[in-house]
Scaffold this motif. Sequence first.
Motif, PDB file in Angstrom:
ATOM      1  N   THR A 191       0.814  -1.222   0.000  1.00  0.00           N
ATOM      2  CA  THR A 191       0.000   0.000   0.000  1.00  0.00           C
ATOM      3  C   THR A 191       0.844   1.266   0.000  1.00  0.00           C
ATOM      4  O   THR A 191       0.312   2.371  -0.085  1.00  0.00           O
ATOM      5  CB  THR A 191      -0.927   0.004   1.214  1.00  0.00           C
ATOM      6  OG1 THR A 191      -0.153  -0.147   2.408  1.00  0.00           O
ATOM      7  CG2 THR A 191      -1.947  -1.117   1.110  1.00  0.00           C
ATOM      8  N   ARG A 215      -2.999  -7.637 -11.912  1.00  0.00           N
ATOM      9  CA  ARG A 215      -3.844  -7.259 -10.784  1.00  0.00           C
ATOM     10  C   ARG A 215      -5.117  -8.085 -10.910  1.00  0.00           C
ATOM     11  O   ARG A 215      -5.823  -7.983 -11.916  1.00  0.00           O
ATOM     12  CB  ARG A 215      -4.164  -5.764 -10.808  1.00  0.00           C
ATOM     13  CG  ARG A 215      -5.010  -5.323  -9.607  1.00  0.00           C
ATOM     14  CD  ARG A 215      -5.101  -3.797  -9.482  1.00  0.00           C
ATOM     15  NE  ARG A 215      -5.702  -3.195 -10.672  1.00  0.00           N
ATOM     16  CZ  ARG A 215      -5.056  -2.335 -11.467  1.00  0.00           C
ATOM     17  NH1 ARG A 215      -3.806  -1.978 -11.213  1.00  0.00           N
ATOM     18  NH2 ARG A 215      -5.667  -1.829 -12.527  1.00  0.00           N
ATOM     19  N   ASP A 216      -5.365  -8.929  -9.920  1.00  0.00           N
ATOM     20  CA  ASP A 216      -6.384  -9.968 -10.024  1.00  0.00           C
ATOM     21  C   ASP A 216      -6.005 -10.845 -11.232  1.00  0.00           C
ATOM     22  O   ASP A 216      -4.897 -11.354 -11.278  1.00  0.00           O
ATOM     23  CB  ASP A 216      -7.777  -9.365 -10.123  1.00  0.00           C
ATOM     24  CG  ASP A 216      -8.113  -8.541  -8.866  1.00  0.00           C
ATOM     25  OD1 ASP A 216      -7.667  -8.946  -7.765  1.00  0.00           O
ATOM     26  OD2 ASP A 216      -8.774  -7.502  -9.001  1.00  0.00           O
ATOM     27  N   TYR A 246      -0.520  -0.877  -8.786  1.00  0.00           N
ATOM     28  CA  TYR A 246      -1.389  -0.732  -7.607  1.00  0.00           C
ATOM     29  C   TYR A 246      -2.714  -0.044  -7.957  1.00  0.00           C
ATOM     30  O   TYR A 246      -2.790   0.835  -8.808  1.00  0.00           O
ATOM     31  CB  TYR A 246      -0.664   0.069  -6.526  1.00  0.00           C
ATOM     32  CG  TYR A 246      -1.498   0.283  -5.286  1.00  0.00           C
ATOM     33  CD1 TYR A 246      -1.692  -0.747  -4.377  1.00  0.00           C
ATOM     34  CD2 TYR A 246      -2.100   1.527  -5.055  1.00  0.00           C
ATOM     35  CE1 TYR A 246      -2.467  -0.547  -3.245  1.00  0.00           C
ATOM     36  CE2 TYR A 246      -2.886   1.727  -3.932  1.00  0.00           C
ATOM     37  CZ  TYR A 246      -3.065   0.678  -3.040  1.00  0.00           C
ATOM     38  OH  TYR A 246      -3.852   0.875  -1.914  1.00  0.00           O
ATOM     39  N   GLU A 262      -6.484   1.077  -5.540  1.00  0.00           N
ATOM     40  CA  GLU A 262      -7.136   1.024  -4.226  1.00  0.00           C
ATOM     41  C   GLU A 262      -8.143  -0.127  -4.176  1.00  0.00           C
ATOM     42  O   GLU A 262      -8.753  -0.500  -5.181  1.00  0.00           O
ATOM     43  CB  GLU A 262      -7.844   2.351  -3.926  1.00  0.00           C
ATOM     44  CG  GLU A 262      -6.906   3.517  -3.694  1.00  0.00           C
ATOM     45  CD  GLU A 262      -7.643   4.767  -3.264  1.00  0.00           C
ATOM     46  OE1 GLU A 262      -8.886   4.706  -3.136  1.00  0.00           O
ATOM     47  OE2 GLU A 262      -6.978   5.798  -3.045  1.00  0.00           O
ATOM     48  N   GLY A 263      -8.300  -0.651  -2.991  1.00  0.00           N
ATOM     49  CA  GLY A 263      -9.237  -1.750  -2.799  1.00  0.00           C
ATOM     50  C   GLY A 263      -8.495  -3.048  -2.509  1.00  0.00           C
ATOM     51  O   GLY A 263      -7.258  -3.096  -2.409  1.00  0.00           O
ATOM     52  N   ASN A 264      -9.284  -4.098  -2.353  1.00  0.00           N
ATOM     53  CA  ASN A 264      -8.729  -5.405  -2.026  1.00  0.00           C
ATOM     54  C   ASN A 264      -8.419  -6.161  -3.316  1.00  0.00           C
ATOM     55  O   ASN A 264      -9.326  -6.655  -3.990  1.00  0.00           O
ATOM     56  CB  ASN A 264      -9.729  -6.184  -1.157  1.00  0.00           C
ATOM     57  CG  ASN A 264      -9.140  -7.477  -0.643  1.00  0.00           C
ATOM     58  OD1 ASN A 264      -7.914  -7.647  -0.631  1.00  0.00           O
ATOM     59  ND2 ASN A 264      -9.992  -8.391  -0.240  1.00  0.00           N
ATOM     60  N   HIS A 265      -7.147  -6.260  -3.683  1.00  0.00           N
ATOM     61  CA  HIS A 265      -6.743  -6.915  -4.934  1.00  0.00           C
ATOM     62  C   HIS A 265      -5.639  -7.943  -4.668  1.00  0.00           C
ATOM     63  O   HIS A 265      -4.924  -7.867  -3.667  1.00  0.00           O
ATOM     64  CB  HIS A 265      -6.219  -5.892  -5.946  1.00  0.00           C
ATOM     65  CG  HIS A 265      -7.228  -4.862  -6.329  1.00  0.00           C
ATOM     66  ND1 HIS A 265      -8.299  -5.120  -7.169  1.00  0.00           N
ATOM     67  CD2 HIS A 265      -7.332  -3.548  -5.978  1.00  0.00           C
ATOM     68  CE1 HIS A 265      -9.012  -4.029  -7.321  1.00  0.00           C
ATOM     69  NE2 HIS A 265      -8.450  -3.051  -6.611  1.00  0.00           N
ATOM     70  N   LYS A 266      -5.526  -8.872  -5.617  1.00  0.00           N
ATOM     71  CA  LYS A 266      -4.445  -9.853  -5.582  1.00  0.00           C
ATOM     72  C   LYS A 266      -3.489  -9.545  -6.726  1.00  0.00           C
ATOM     73  O   LYS A 266      -3.913  -9.277  -7.854  1.00  0.00           O
ATOM     74  CB  LYS A 266      -5.000 -11.271  -5.719  1.00  0.00           C
ATOM     75  CG  LYS A 266      -5.875 -11.698  -4.537  1.00  0.00           C
ATOM     76  CD  LYS A 266      -6.384 -13.117  -4.739  1.00  0.00           C
ATOM     77  CE  LYS A 266      -7.243 -13.546  -3.550  1.00  0.00           C
ATOM     78  NZ  LYS A 266      -7.792 -14.920  -3.717  1.00  0.00           N
TER      79      LYS A 266
END
Length: 285
Positions: free
Chosen positions: A218, A242-243, A261, A263-267
């Motif tokens: 982050t 990303r995802d 990168y 924002e948010g919940n990513h893999k």
Amino acid sequence: MAKKKKKKNKPIYFIFSIIVIIIGIFIVIINQKEEDVLEQKIEFHNKNIEIFIGEEINVGYTIQNSSDNDKLVWSTSNNKVATVNNDGLIKGLSFGDVLITVTLNNKIEATLNLRVKSYDVSLKINPNYEYSNNEWYNQALELEIETLNIKELKYCITNDEICDPSNDYKEKLKLKDGKWNVFLLATDKNNRTLTHKEIFKIDTKAPKCSISRIGKLTDLTTTISVNCNPDDSGIIKYEWYRDDKIVYITDKNEIAITEIYAEGNHKYKVKVYDNALNESIYKIN
């Protein structure tokens, strides 16, 4: 008293005319019969022909005193070397000599000598695989050597610079990881000696790498590095995800987090490719 003139004997002239006509008709019939029995003959324009394996030709010929009712029958002395169809089309099938015969009206023959020869050939390896970057393969190779018109073939395979071909080639050759020199020595059906050399570089191993980063995912100042073990084929590309979506592609092993990168919940993950297009996937934690 005047004497009476004697009348001409018309029947004699009539009979004479009939005889002349009959003789004329008889002569015409005799001449026609003579024409009908004129000797026929068939000849090839060239009695010695050479063609290549796979080639098709029609050969020229002449029929003396031909007629509309003429019938031709074609034959070959060896249909494994060359075939000929009902229209006289000849096709070369294999190396060798044959006799082509044509028969006219089941009684008159003409022959020609046909030689079927191989094309000028060169040894060729057909692996049926495409080269990848820098001519590296990404799978074990199964080599197929083109042996059309080859009478004898020997080969050798080595990791060294040179070897002496001494093995009889009978089937496909399999090559595994490494750099291989393949040497071929052959004699074709025209009794010429042929040589061939080819180099194959094979890498079937996936890249082995480790991921390191300085800072948190982050933290927009963070950098991520991919460190791979040295291998023969080398690393050529890094795909960053990303995802499950590619968001960045580079040939450098280090990137700033800002390149991937959001924002948010990513893999996050990276897919690494080597020159042979082998690949490995690593998660970014």
